[in-house]
Enzyme design. Structure first.
Site, PDB file in Angstrom:
ATOM      1  N   CYS A  83       0.769  -1.135   0.147  1.00 31.01           N
ATOM      2  CA  CYS A  83      -0.182  -0.071  -0.147  1.00 31.01           C
ATOM      3  C   CYS A  83       0.893   1.174  -0.106  1.00 31.01           C
ATOM      4  O   CYS A  83       1.875   1.514  -1.122  1.00 31.01           O
ATOM      5  CB  CYS A  83      -1.126   0.086   1.233  1.00 31.01           C
ATOM      6  N   HIS A 185      -3.757  -4.342  -0.714  1.00 35.32           N
ATOM      7  CA  HIS A 185      -3.320  -5.128   0.566  1.00 35.32           C
ATOM      8  C   HIS A 185      -3.363  -6.844   0.383  1.00 35.32           C
ATOM      9  O   HIS A 185      -4.510  -7.424   0.474  1.00 35.32           O
ATOM     10  CB  HIS A 185      -4.328  -4.900   1.625  1.00 35.32           C
ATOM     11  N   GLU A 187      -2.694  -8.804   2.380  1.00 35.28           N
ATOM     12  CA  GLU A 187      -3.204  -9.531   3.584  1.00 35.28           C
ATOM     13  C   GLU A 187      -4.816  -9.550   3.943  1.00 35.28           C
ATOM     14  O   GLU A 187      -5.043 -10.131   4.624  1.00 35.28           O
ATOM     15  CB  GLU A 187      -2.330  -8.862   4.619  1.00 35.28           C
TER      16      GLU A 187
END
Length: 205
Positions: A83, A185, A187
């Site tokens: 990011c 992102h 994750e």
């Protein structure tokens, strides 16, 4: 075989728990740290980031991470930016007309996305070129989770660059040498994000 070590650097950029868990699930031995020596010696360094470019750069400089990132890039030691952690790898960022110098690992500038709806928040597909290690084995139709108002618009010279479109095309992920980065992102991107992190971790072994 021992798991590769990953330093997830905490320079005050936000909640890192989801990134920590995702990297562990993807097969790494993860240390959440603000220690520069740990960042130097780990097999992989993850540079996270949320919020504003200038604020993240201030945190990086305050903790001395800027020098370590440049050292690792020059030494071909793996780095993953996520990011705003991707954005600050570029030469400069512009927010509200104010220019802030980035780490300069990649040439280029980060600027506001030109779109009817900003921020770009939610799931989007990514167009990745053949041979990009991060996306090995990932279906081209997979979606990744984005939350951002700014992005790099031009691919850095000599880099493999994946793009996404929100109002206009922008850099969604980039890799050159030992340095990789994603605007989205991983994750928070479900199975596709997990596969991408696993691909990066495999490259540490």
């Amino acid at each position: 075989m021992p798991k590769p070590t990953v330093a997830l650097f905490d320079y005050g950029s936000g909640n890192l728990r989801s990134a920590h868990r995702a990297l562990e699930r993807a097969g790494a031995d993860v240390e959440l740290t603000s220690d520069l020596d740990a960042a130097r010696r780990a097999d992989g360094l993850v540079v996270p980031g949320v919020g504003a470019f200038a604020a993240c750069m201030a945190g990086v400089a305050e903790h001395g991470l800027d020098a370590v990132v440049r050292e690792r890039a020059e030494a071909e030691a793996p780095i993953l930016g996520i990011c705003v952690g991707e954005q600050i790898l570029f030469a400069e960022g512009v927010e509200h007309g104010i220019e802030t110098a980035g780490l300069g690992v990649f040439e280029g500038r980060v600027d506001r996305i030109e779109a009817d709806r900003v921020p770009h928040m939610g799931w989007n597909t990514v167009d990745a070129p053949a041979g990009m290690r991060l996306f090995a084995g990932i279906d081209p139709g997979e979606r990744f989770y984005f939350v951002h108002s700014y992005a790099a618009k031009a691919a850095p010279p000599g880099a493999l660059t994946a793009t996404a479109v929100h109002g206009e095309p922008f850099v969604a992920a980039v890799e050159r040498g030992s340095v990789s980065a994603t605007q989205f992102h991983p994750e928070k991107s479900g199975d596709a994000g997990a596969a991408l992190l696993a691909n990066w971790i495999k490259g540490l072994q």
